[in-house]
Design a protein around this motif. Structure first.
Motif, PDB file in Angstrom:
ATOM      1  N   GLN A   1       0.826  -1.206   0.000  1.00  0.00           N
ATOM      2  CA  GLN A   1       0.000   0.000   0.000  1.00  0.00           C
ATOM      3  C   GLN A   1       0.862   1.259   0.000  1.00  0.00           C
ATOM      4  O   GLN A   1       0.656   2.161  -0.815  1.00  0.00           O
ATOM      5  CB  GLN A   1      -0.917  -0.015   1.227  1.00  0.00           C
ATOM      6  CG  GLN A   1      -1.771   1.225   1.371  1.00  0.00           C
ATOM      7  CD  GLN A   1      -2.529   1.264   2.689  1.00  0.00           C
ATOM      8  OE1 GLN A   1      -2.389   0.390   3.543  1.00  0.00           O
ATOM      9  NE2 GLN A   1      -3.326   2.280   2.860  1.00  0.00           N
ATOM     10  N   THR A   2       1.832   1.317   0.883  1.00  0.00           N
ATOM     11  CA  THR A   2       2.653   2.527   0.988  1.00  0.00           C
ATOM     12  C   THR A   2       3.615   2.661  -0.191  1.00  0.00           C
ATOM     13  O   THR A   2       3.837   3.775  -0.681  1.00  0.00           O
ATOM     14  CB  THR A   2       3.424   2.577   2.321  1.00  0.00           C
ATOM     15  OG1 THR A   2       4.218   1.408   2.452  1.00  0.00           O
ATOM     16  CG2 THR A   2       2.481   2.676   3.502  1.00  0.00           C
ATOM     17  N   THR A   3       4.161   1.544  -0.659  1.00  0.00           N
ATOM     18  CA  THR A   3       5.083   1.600  -1.802  1.00  0.00           C
ATOM     19  C   THR A   3       4.361   2.066  -3.056  1.00  0.00           C
ATOM     20  O   THR A   3       4.858   2.936  -3.780  1.00  0.00           O
ATOM     21  CB  THR A   3       5.749   0.228  -2.044  1.00  0.00           C
ATOM     22  OG1 THR A   3       6.484  -0.136  -0.878  1.00  0.00           O
ATOM     23  CG2 THR A   3       6.689   0.268  -3.242  1.00  0.00           C
ATOM     24  N   CYS A   4       3.186   1.499  -3.319  1.00  0.00           N
ATOM     25  CA  CYS A   4       2.435   1.896  -4.517  1.00  0.00           C
ATOM     26  C   CYS A   4       1.992   3.354  -4.445  1.00  0.00           C
ATOM     27  O   CYS A   4       2.073   4.077  -5.441  1.00  0.00           O
ATOM     28  CB  CYS A   4       1.224   0.985  -4.711  1.00  0.00           C
ATOM     29  SG  CYS A   4       1.644  -0.658  -5.324  1.00  0.00           S
ATOM     30  N   ALA A   5       1.552   3.786  -3.280  1.00  0.00           N
ATOM     31  CA  ALA A   5       1.147   5.189  -3.126  1.00  0.00           C
ATOM     32  C   ALA A   5       2.329   6.122  -3.353  1.00  0.00           C
ATOM     33  O   ALA A   5       2.209   7.137  -4.047  1.00  0.00           O
ATOM     34  CB  ALA A   5       0.543   5.413  -1.740  1.00  0.00           C
ATOM     35  N   ASP A   6       3.471   5.757  -2.806  1.00  0.00           N
ATOM     36  CA  ASP A   6       4.673   6.574  -2.974  1.00  0.00           C
ATOM     37  C   ASP A   6       5.117   6.592  -4.439  1.00  0.00           C
ATOM     38  O   ASP A   6       5.429   7.656  -4.982  1.00  0.00           O
ATOM     39  CB  ASP A   6       5.796   6.053  -2.074  1.00  0.00           C
ATOM     40  CG  ASP A   6       7.060   6.870  -2.219  1.00  0.00           C
ATOM     41  OD1 ASP A   6       7.000   8.100  -2.045  1.00  0.00           O
ATOM     42  OD2 ASP A   6       8.118   6.276  -2.527  1.00  0.00           O
ATOM     43  N   MET A   7       5.140   5.418  -5.057  1.00  0.00           N
ATOM     44  CA  MET A   7       5.572   5.346  -6.460  1.00  0.00           C
ATOM     45  C   MET A   7       4.619   6.113  -7.383  1.00  0.00           C
ATOM     46  O   MET A   7       5.069   6.798  -8.305  1.00  0.00           O
ATOM     47  CB  MET A   7       5.672   3.889  -6.922  1.00  0.00           C
ATOM     48  CG  MET A   7       6.835   3.119  -6.331  1.00  0.00           C
ATOM     49  SD  MET A   7       8.450   3.665  -6.916  1.00  0.00           S
ATOM     50  CE  MET A   7       8.439   3.057  -8.588  1.00  0.00           C
TER      51      MET A   7
ATOM     52  N   ILE B   1      -3.759  -0.010  -4.014  1.00  0.00           N
ATOM     53  CA  ILE B   1      -3.631   0.731  -2.752  1.00  0.00           C
ATOM     54  C   ILE B   1      -4.879   0.510  -1.897  1.00  0.00           C
ATOM     55  O   ILE B   1      -4.781   0.209  -0.698  1.00  0.00           O
ATOM     56  CB  ILE B   1      -3.400   2.236  -3.025  1.00  0.00           C
ATOM     57  CG1 ILE B   1      -2.040   2.448  -3.690  1.00  0.00           C
ATOM     58  CG2 ILE B   1      -3.542   3.064  -1.758  1.00  0.00           C
ATOM     59  CD1 ILE B   1      -1.869   3.814  -4.361  1.00  0.00           C
ATOM     60  N   ALA B   2      -6.054   0.628  -2.516  1.00  0.00           N
ATOM     61  CA  ALA B   2      -7.316   0.459  -1.783  1.00  0.00           C
ATOM     62  C   ALA B   2      -7.518  -0.982  -1.317  1.00  0.00           C
ATOM     63  O   ALA B   2      -7.973  -1.224  -0.191  1.00  0.00           O
ATOM     64  CB  ALA B   2      -8.492   0.897  -2.662  1.00  0.00           C
ATOM     65  N   ALA B   3      -7.183  -1.948  -2.167  1.00  0.00           N
ATOM     66  CA  ALA B   3      -7.347  -3.359  -1.796  1.00  0.00           C
ATOM     67  C   ALA B   3      -6.440  -3.725  -0.634  1.00  0.00           C
ATOM     68  O   ALA B   3      -6.854  -4.424   0.302  1.00  0.00           O
ATOM     69  CB  ALA B   3      -7.064  -4.253  -3.004  1.00  0.00           C
TER      70      ALA B   3
END
Length: 110
Positions: free
Chosen positions: A19-25, A50-52
């Motif tokens: 979740q945090t990696t995808c949001a950051d990327m 991110i939501a899942a």
């Protein structure tokens, strides 16, 4: 969460990392790269991932019986996101964490 199994704790950690990696990327890499990185389908997949992951974290942290349903969906979404990030390129960090999350969520959904 004292009754959570070791595999559930690992899955929870993988979902949080994904979740945090995808949001950051998405916000720090994709938006600045442009092109295929901001293509609508790719961005939607990243947002879905991110939501899942957030939903899985929520359900697993409460040790709810229905977490397996969310893990099954999260596994599919993470796989699709990993494939999209791999195709877009230069997103190895996302690909790695999404594949890891896919594996752990798949094992929780079984």
């Amino acid at each position: 969460m004292s009754t959570a199994t070791a595999s559930m704790k690992e899955c929870l950690q993988n979902c949080q990392e994904c979740q945090t990696t995808c949001a950051d990327m998405l916000t720090s890499h994709c938006l600045s790269e442009g092109g295929d990185h901001v293509e609508q389908t790719h961005v939607k997949l990243m947002l879905d991932c991110i939501a899942a992951c957030a939903a899985c974290v929520d359900f697993m942290s409460r040790n709810i019986d229905h977490h397996a349903l969310y893990c099954r969906a999260c596994a599919e979404i993470c796989k699709a996101c990993a494939d999209s990030c791999d195709k877009v390129g230069n997103m190895d960090k996302c690909v790695e964490c999404c594949r890891k999350c896919h594996e752990s969520c798949s094992s929780m959904a079984a």
